[in-house]
Scaffold this active site. Structure first.
Site, mmCIF file in Angstrom:
data_model
loop_
_atom_site.group_PDB
_atom_site.id
_atom_site.type_symbol
_atom_site.label_atom_id
_atom_site.label_comp_id
_atom_site.label_asym_id
_atom_site.label_seq_id
_atom_site.Cartn_x
_atom_site.Cartn_y
_atom_site.Cartn_z
ATOM 1 N N GLY A 1 -0.514 -20.872 7.519
ATOM 2 C CA GLY A 1 0.643 -20.033 7.197
ATOM 3 C C GLY A 1 0.342 -18.542 7.279
ATOM 4 O O GLY A 1 1.158 -17.721 6.870
ATOM 5 N N ILE B 1 0.847 -1.213 0.000
ATOM 6 C CA ILE B 1 0.000 0.000 0.000
ATOM 7 C C ILE B 1 0.874 1.251 0.000
ATOM 8 O O ILE B 1 1.710 1.411 0.886
ATOM 9 C CB ILE B 1 -0.908 0.044 1.259
ATOM 10 N N LYS C 1 4.736 0.245 12.866
ATOM 11 C CA LYS C 1 4.256 0.902 11.646
ATOM 12 C C LYS C 1 3.601 2.251 11.968
ATOM 13 O O LYS C 1 3.814 3.238 11.262
ATOM 14 C CB LYS C 1 3.282 -0.030 10.915
ATOM 15 N N ASP D 1 4.039 -5.260 16.015
ATOM 16 C CA ASP D 1 4.260 -5.008 14.586
ATOM 17 C C ASP D 1 3.483 -3.746 14.143
ATOM 18 O O ASP D 1 4.038 -2.847 13.502
ATOM 19 C CB ASP D 1 3.804 -6.243 13.786
ATOM 20 N N GLY E 1 3.439 -9.918 1.999
ATOM 21 C CA GLY E 1 3.496 -10.866 0.883
ATOM 22 C C GLY E 1 4.609 -10.482 -0.071
ATOM 23 O O GLY E 1 4.982 -9.320 -0.184
HETATM 24 P P1 NDP Z 1 13.354 -13.234 5.021
HETATM 25 O O1 NDP Z 1 13.779 -13.803 6.320
HETATM 26 O O2 NDP Z 1 12.512 -14.073 4.119
HETATM 27 O O3 NDP Z 1 14.623 -12.732 4.198
HETATM 28 C C1 NDP Z 1 15.776 -12.201 4.773
HETATM 29 C C2 NDP Z 1 16.952 -12.882 4.112
HETATM 30 O O4 NDP Z 1 18.137 -12.208 4.514
HETATM 31 C C3 NDP Z 1 17.082 -14.341 4.524
HETATM 32 O O5 NDP Z 1 17.351 -15.131 3.412
HETATM 33 C C4 NDP Z 1 18.251 -14.306 5.487
HETATM 34 O O6 NDP Z 1 18.958 -15.505 5.510
HETATM 35 C C5 NDP Z 1 19.093 -13.191 4.911
HETATM 36 N N1 NDP Z 1 19.991 -12.583 5.900
HETATM 37 C C6 NDP Z 1 19.698 -12.229 7.162
HETATM 38 N N2 NDP Z 1 20.760 -11.647 7.743
HETATM 39 C C7 NDP Z 1 21.746 -11.634 6.825
HETATM 40 C C8 NDP Z 1 23.074 -11.169 6.815
HETATM 41 N N3 NDP Z 1 23.606 -10.561 7.875
HETATM 42 N N4 NDP Z 1 23.796 -11.321 5.692
HETATM 43 C C9 NDP Z 1 23.270 -11.917 4.609
HETATM 44 N N5 NDP Z 1 22.006 -12.387 4.543
HETATM 45 C C10 NDP Z 1 21.251 -12.234 5.639
HETATM 46 O O7 NDP Z 1 12.599 -11.863 5.367
HETATM 47 P P2 NDP Z 1 11.561 -11.071 4.464
HETATM 48 O O8 NDP Z 1 12.007 -11.061 3.062
HETATM 49 O O9 NDP Z 1 10.193 -11.538 4.784
HETATM 50 O O10 NDP Z 1 11.677 -9.603 5.091
HETATM 51 C C11 NDP Z 1 12.721 -8.710 4.746
HETATM 52 C C12 NDP Z 1 12.387 -7.323 5.292
HETATM 53 O O11 NDP Z 1 11.160 -6.893 4.730
HETATM 54 C C13 NDP Z 1 12.185 -7.293 6.810
HETATM 55 O O12 NDP Z 1 12.687 -6.076 7.310
HETATM 56 C C14 NDP Z 1 10.675 -7.339 6.969
HETATM 57 O O13 NDP Z 1 10.211 -6.740 8.150
HETATM 58 C C15 NDP Z 1 10.241 -6.536 5.766
HETATM 59 N N6 NDP Z 1 8.886 -6.790 5.292
HETATM 60 C C16 NDP Z 1 8.504 -8.043 4.961
HETATM 61 C C17 NDP Z 1 7.231 -8.295 4.494
HETATM 62 C C18 NDP Z 1 6.792 -9.649 4.080
HETATM 63 O O14 NDP Z 1 5.659 -9.805 3.623
HETATM 64 N N7 NDP Z 1 7.625 -10.664 4.169
HETATM 65 C C19 NDP Z 1 6.246 -7.200 4.394
HETATM 66 C C20 NDP Z 1 6.773 -5.898 4.720
HETATM 67 C C21 NDP Z 1 8.040 -5.714 5.175
HETATM 68 P P3 NDP Z 1 18.670 -16.545 6.712
HETATM 69 O O15 NDP Z 1 17.244 -16.906 6.610
HETATM 70 O O16 NDP Z 1 19.630 -17.648 6.418
HETATM 71 O O17 NDP Z 1 18.976 -15.792 7.959
HETATM 72 N N1 HSE Z 2 3.422 -9.896 10.169
HETATM 73 C C1 HSE Z 2 2.857 -8.807 9.440
HETATM 74 C C2 HSE Z 2 1.351 -8.972 9.339
HETATM 75 C C3 HSE Z 2 3.415 -8.678 8.030
HETATM 76 O O1 HSE Z 2 0.785 -9.936 9.838
HETATM 77 O O2 HSE Z 2 0.724 -8.079 8.765
HETATM 78 C C4 HSE Z 2 4.767 -8.029 7.974
HETATM 79 O O3 HSE Z 2 4.705 -6.688 8.391
#
Ligand code: NDP
Ligand code: HSE
Length: 431
Positions: A185, A134, A203, A199, A300
């Protein structure tokens, strides 16, 4: 061509790679340059290989990215506080623009990050940190900048909105719905941050800082989660025309900023009442624009990638015009945070009281002695000599209500104060 480095190739990071590839041509035409990810830092290289990329793109260390003068944008998607904070600040010191989705980091350490961006004249974009796909950060900073914002009210957490929607529709208890959400999930195995409201608090801290031009941190937010909401409260609320939502609210009142997250009953005619399931929405009221609502997927892979890629393209345009650092920190004021005890709101109160003559008069007397005026009193189901009493107050100060409830909870005519839920958006008496 603009070269970009990605930190973290997990859910969102891999979504960004896919979107940049799928819409490569349209992105290049619109932004004015092709965007190419030339380096990825990821602790699990398999996640990079799974995208069909070869090992040459994997950075061995952060220094490889920081010392690459051709890389103009760093996308931080590893999450958490450290090392993300250090990586972002070091990247800015090297003159790199930064995009992040990291609400945890901005809500607790925003000041440091914005100062680093300003000192180094780089862009720092974080649209995905609130509400996933959004658009709300740029609209507040740019399109609505001519307004005095009066309130921002969000349904900013999909997990809790899913749980409350299910509880409302299927009359099932919290624990059962949470378990179902985990199996599907929709909820994490450790749901604390979502169900306790942390959370959403992160925000709304970010949105409050922008809306009211003062730094609001996660620690400033008053937070209550959804774990005490029961099917009985939802049923009684529905009978009174209300829908239950976990709201993240910020308003300016008497030069102080209210910033709070808690369950609230809203009228079923309120625009936020129809936001169901995992969807998020943000309701904004500005003095000129009046009421606005932004609705969509708050999380997502691809919705969040959509916001990240939009941020990247905005930076590409700024690089093209030699204009990075154009939108600096919006927090030029230092307003106080209002104490929750001073909140003036209407409340739903559910009490278990002895079912015998004179009890209602005794309870009403205590409220009266504490300046709490009652708008509605309903006696609901009765069981084993106790009746469920549902009370709706007029507009009262929270500290007065709490004092009255403390006295009541110690009286022998009251079995228990079962629940207290604030009302929001009740016409004519908005809290
Ligand atoms: P994930 O855990 O899926 O992805 C993070 C990735 O970064 C993992 O593969 C992790 O590896 C890797 N990682 C972590 N630390 C390190 C490091 N120091 N060096 C290299 N690689 C590293 O998280 P998301 O993609 O879900 O989220 C990413 C960001 O986006 C977060 O800040 C989250 O709050 C934000 N966000 C996510 C949303 C969502 O829908 N998923 C929505 C809105 C915001 P490993 O798993 O091996 O640690
Ligand atoms: N865990 C959050 C939610 C998603 O349930 O909306 C990432 O901000």
């Amino acid at each position: 061509m603009i070269k970009v480095a990605l930190l973290g190739c997990g859910t969102v990071g891999s979504g960004v790679i896919k979107l940049l590839a799928d819409n490569k041509h349209v992105i290049a035409r619109r932004a004015g340059h092709e965007v190419q990810v030339t380096k990825i830092m990821e602790s699990d290289p398999e996640k990079v290989r799974a995208l069909g990329l070869d090992d040459g793109i994997i950075a061995a260390s952060i220094d490889e990215i920081l010392n690459d003068d051709d890389c103009q944008i760093v996308i931080e998607l590893i999450g958490g506080i450290e090392p993300a904070k250090t990586y972002i600040i070091e990247a800015m010191k090297k003159g790199k623009n930064v995009v992040t989705a990291n609400k945890d980091l901005i809500a607790s350490h925003g000041k440091e990050l914005f100062e680093a961006a300003e000192e180094n004249s780089v862009d720092f974009n974080f649209e995905a940190s609130v509400g996933g796909g959004i658009p709300i950060i740029f609209p507040l900073k740019l399109s609505l900048a001519g307004n005095r914002i009066q309130e921002v009210i969000g349904i900013l957490n999909g997990t809790t909105n899913y749980i409350l929607t299910k509880m409302s529709g299927e009359k099932e208890p919290y624990e059962k719905v949470l378990q179902e959400a985990q199996q599907l999930g929709y909820a994490e195995s450790d749901p604390t941050s979502d169900v306790e409201g942390y959370d959403a608090a992160r925000k709304i801290a970010i949105l409050a800082s922008i809306a009211f031009n003062s730094r609001v941190s996660f620690e400033d937010v008053y937070v209550e989660g959804i774990t005490r909401i029961t099917p009985l409260d939802i049923k009684y609320g529905q009978e009174l025309g209300f829908v239950i939502k976990l709201l993240a609210i910020t308003k300016e009142e008497e030069d102080k900023i209210q910033v709070r997250v808690h369950p609230a009953f809203i009228p079923r005619t309120h625009p936020l009442a129809v936001v169901g399931g995992v969807y998020n929405a943000v309701f904004v009221r500005g003095d000129a624009v009046q009421d606005l609502m932004f609705y969509g997927r708050g999380a997502g892979q691809m919705p969040t990638a959509s916001a990240v890629v939009g941020d990247i393209m905005e930076i590409v345009r700024d690089i093209e015009k030699n204009n990075t650092g154009r939108i600096s920190c919006t927090c030029y004021l230092n307003k106080e945070i209002a104490a929750i005890s001073k909140l003036k709101a209407k409340y739903y109160v559910r009490l278990l009281a002895k079912d015998r003559p004179g009890v209602l008069a005794g309870i009403a007397g205590v409220f009266g002695n504490h300046e709490v005026s009652l708008a509605t009193v309903l006696q609901k189901d009765s069981n084993q000599g106790y009746a469920q009493l549902v009370l709706i107050t007029d507009l009262v100060e929270e500290s007065d209500l709490r004092s009255a409830l403390k006295v009541l909870s110690e009286m022998d005519i009251v079995g228990a104060v079962e629940n207290v839920i604030r009302l929001e958006g009740v016409s004519g008496h908005e809290s």
